[in-house]
Design an enzyme around this catalytic site. Structure first.
Site, PDB file in Angstrom:
ATOM      1  N   LYS A 199     -11.046 -17.283  -3.826  1.00 12.24           N
ATOM      2  CA  LYS A 199     -10.034 -18.325  -3.894  1.00 12.24           C
ATOM      3  C   LYS A 199     -10.348 -19.466  -2.934  1.00 12.24           C
ATOM      4  O   LYS A 199      -9.935 -20.610  -3.164  1.00 12.24           O
ATOM      5  CB  LYS A 199      -8.654 -17.747  -3.604  1.00 12.24           C
ATOM      6  CG  LYS A 199      -8.140 -16.837  -4.721  1.00 12.24           C
ATOM      7  CD  LYS A 199      -8.184 -17.504  -6.091  1.00 12.24           C
ATOM      8  CE  LYS A 199      -7.639 -16.617  -7.193  1.00 12.24           C
ATOM      9  NZ  LYS A 199      -7.827 -17.205  -8.544  1.00 12.24           N
ATOM     10  N   HIS A 218      -7.004 -23.052 -13.248  1.00 11.18           N
ATOM     11  CA  HIS A 218      -6.818 -21.612 -13.058  1.00 11.18           C
ATOM     12  C   HIS A 218      -6.569 -21.036 -14.446  1.00 11.18           C
ATOM     13  O   HIS A 218      -5.429 -20.945 -14.913  1.00 11.18           O
ATOM     14  CB  HIS A 218      -5.626 -21.364 -12.135  1.00 11.18           C
ATOM     15  CG  HIS A 218      -5.445 -19.929 -11.770  1.00 11.18           C
ATOM     16  ND1 HIS A 218      -4.217 -19.371 -11.501  1.00 11.18           N
ATOM     17  CD2 HIS A 218      -6.341 -18.926 -11.625  1.00 11.18           C
ATOM     18  CE1 HIS A 218      -4.355 -18.084 -11.202  1.00 11.18           C
ATOM     19  NE2 HIS A 218      -5.639 -17.806 -11.274  1.00 11.18           N
ATOM     20  N   THR A 241      -6.932 -12.351 -18.251  1.00  9.00           N
ATOM     21  CA  THR A 241      -8.197 -11.623 -18.372  1.00  9.00           C
ATOM     22  C   THR A 241      -8.234 -10.797 -19.658  1.00  9.00           C
ATOM     23  O   THR A 241      -9.224 -10.795 -20.388  1.00  9.00           O
ATOM     24  CB  THR A 241      -8.401 -10.709 -17.151  1.00  9.00           C
ATOM     25  OG1 THR A 241      -8.480 -11.525 -15.981  1.00  9.00           O
ATOM     26  CG2 THR A 241      -9.687  -9.906 -17.274  1.00  9.00           C
ATOM     27  N   ASP A 255     -11.108 -16.534 -15.087  1.00  9.71           N
ATOM     28  CA  ASP A 255     -10.148 -16.950 -14.052  1.00  9.71           C
ATOM     29  C   ASP A 255     -10.203 -18.419 -13.639  1.00  9.71           C
ATOM     30  O   ASP A 255      -9.163 -19.019 -13.441  1.00  9.71           O
ATOM     31  CB  ASP A 255     -10.335 -16.074 -12.810  1.00  9.71           C
ATOM     32  CG  ASP A 255      -9.157 -16.144 -11.857  1.00  9.71           C
ATOM     33  OD1 ASP A 255      -8.010 -16.198 -12.329  1.00  9.71           O
ATOM     34  OD2 ASP A 255      -9.384 -16.140 -10.641  1.00  9.71           O
TER      35      ASP A 255
END
Length: 534
Positions: A199, A218, A241, A255
């Site tokens: 991240k 995102h 996912t 992601d």
């Protein structure tokens, strides 16, 4: 002694002892992790590790250095907390002193971003071998030629055993994640949760790319058999996912992505899937990765004798995770890149049972829901949550967005218009009532609806206009019960549905007030409203 070369503008110039592993491969790093007691091998080969007290991100402990460069470019507030340059300099000095005292250090030179002209070069320095393996798995590994001339743009140092001093370092606790966009350095201390590393790279790209016109997202992304790219925005637990790992489509990534003039490109070279309750029947591609050497499993419970995994056991954490190379998914893009998208899917897990399983959005509605970033927490997921609780995470990723949301929103608006993209809202949450009364949306129905949307079947479908949210909802779709498409009809008490819908509308309205001055009239008019049903 081995010289360590820092990123430009960084003060990370120091020497390390010979116990240094530079760009070590997976087998070596697994052996190192086992040798030093960092984890254990499961029966079928994955490395199983525990992250201790931190089983997820620590947003309260994340800071950005506030200086002349960042002052006017950061959306300061609860998410992006300021740290003074002096406090960061002291923290950096203490990090470097701590590193010098370690017996071993692991370094990976990696890329954030698969499209060469839009990537950043990141050097990741870790205290733990499995963190080095995680970084190597989740980011993009350079070619041999790229490694030979590697010059890092940013340096990340992750030291789980380092404890910050709030009085000395200007933070809140012994855990700290500090980003300095001027020195191009990220310091992560006091947490073994590896997701902070990936991240950190996402935050870097979310800062660096918008001025170049590239939209950081995102989201997950995949490509259909006709070369049609779809992107899936969504917060944790909404199915990002799972739904992108479709055996009928090619996975670009699960992601984080960028949307440039010519492509949708993965920021990463691996996947980071939540695996609690994972089954071979519902998610066979992801399930198979939990049985492979090279996968890292975080906080998954394992029988100490048989080494068999129990993916249903949340004793250590609800947020159990698998980190694995993207090529562990059978149909994955070889270069992590696809064409610009034809469809955008915004995923939400609505625990109120109000939203339909799929709805078609106008561009203005898409902008509204993108800025809202809605999903819901349910009872039992956090202490004190006793009924469904709305969560709004701007741009479906507020904790990773350094700039003001309008920057990302305007980029999305521009790209939707330029590419004539069709936008959808998909609810993977509850139907037949709120959480505790209704049932989770059947994944079979969600997949059927998505297939119909992405293959063009819904282009000619008949639609109704939702009384509260104003978006279009198909009235019938093959292989899906028609009653499911009208959530009000699935409730035993339609008036209770109306009351709950009004409550959700008011939550949307209250949250969006912060963006009113930054959007045009069309987007304000796209907001849901508490209107009477016909």
């Amino acid at each position: 002694m081995t010289a360590f070369v820092p990123a430009p503008n960084s003060r990370l110039l120091f020497n390390l002892d010979a116990q240094l592993s530079h760009n070590a491969n997976a087998p070596f790093l697994v052996e190192e992790a086992l040798r030093h007691g960092e984890g254990r091998l499961a029966a079928e080969g994955p490395l199983v590790v525990e992250t201790g007290a931190h089983t997820g991100r620590s947003p309260r402990d994340k800071f950005i250095v506030r200086d002349g460069n960042s002052e006017g470019n950061i959306w300061w507030g609860v998410v992006n907390q300021p740290m003074s340059p002096d406090a960061f300099a002291q923290l950096e000095d203490d990090f470097l002193a701590y590193v010098r005292g370690l017996g071993r250090v692991y370094i990976q030179d990696l890329h954030g971003g698969s499209q060469p002209e839009h990537r950043v070069q990141v050097r990741v320095v870790t205290e733990l071998a499995w963190h080095s393996l995680f970084a190597r798995t989740l980011l993009v590994r350079p070619s041999a030629d790229d490694q030979a001339g590697f010059a890092p743009d940013y340096t990340i140092i992750a030291l789980p055993s380092f404890r910050a001093d709030p009085a000395r370092h200007g933070c809140h606790s012994g855990t700290v994640i500090a980003v300095d966009f001027t020195r191009k350095t990220v310091l992560i201390g006091g947490t073994a949760y590896a997701g902070e590393i990936k991240k950190a790279v996402f935050s870097i790209l979310n800062y660096e790319l918008p001025p170049t016109g590239v939209m950081p997202m995102h989201c997950s992304a995949n490509i259909g058999p006709n070369g049609d790219t779809a992107i899936f925005f969504g917060l944790s637990g909404t199915g990002k996912t799972t739904l992108s790992a479709d055996p009928g489509r090619t996975l670009i990534g699960d992601d984080e992505h960028g949307w440039s003039d010519s492509a949708v490109f993965n920021f990463e070279g691996g996947c980071y899937a939540k695996v609690i309750g994972l089954s071979a029947e519902a998610e066979p591609e992801i399930f198979a990765t939990t049985r492979r050497f090279g996968t890292v499993l975080e906080n998954v419970v394992m029988d100490p004798d048989s080494r068999e995994l129990d993916l249903n056991d949340a004793t250590l954490a609800e947020n159990t995770r698998a980190a694995y190379p993207i090529n562990f998914i059978p149909k994955a893009s070889s270069d992590n890149i696809g064409p610009v998208p034809r469809n955008i899917v915004m995923l939400t897990a609505d625990a109120f049972g109000v939203l339909p399983p799929i709805a078609r959005l106008t561009p203005a509605q898409a902008m509204y829901h993108f800025l809202s970033g809605y999903t819901a927490k349910v009872a039992g997921t956090e202490v004190g949550v006793i009924e469904p609780e709305a969560t709004f995470s701007t741009c479906f990723g507020a904790p990773f967005m350094p700039r003001h949301p309008s920057v990302y929103g305007n980029l999305l608006k521009e790209r939707i218009a330029r590419g004539n993209v069709t936008c959808w809202l998909v609810n993977t949450g509850w139907t037949g009532g709120a959480y505790g009364t209704g049932n989770r949306m059947p994944i079979k129905a969600t997949r059927a609806l998505l297939n119909a949307a992405l293959n063009g079947e819904l282009a000619t479908a008949e639609y109704r206009r939702d009384a509260f949210f104003g978006f279009e909802v198909p009235t019938s779709v093959p292989e899906v019960e028609s009653t499911l498409l009208d959530p009000r009809s699935t409730w035993n008490d339609p008036e209770a549905y109306d009351a709950t819908a009004r409550k959700l509308v008011s939550l949307f309205t209250n949250n969006f007030a912060q963006f009113e001055e930054f959007v045009d009239t069309s987007i304000r008019e796209a907001a849901p409203s508490v209107r009477a049903r016909a």
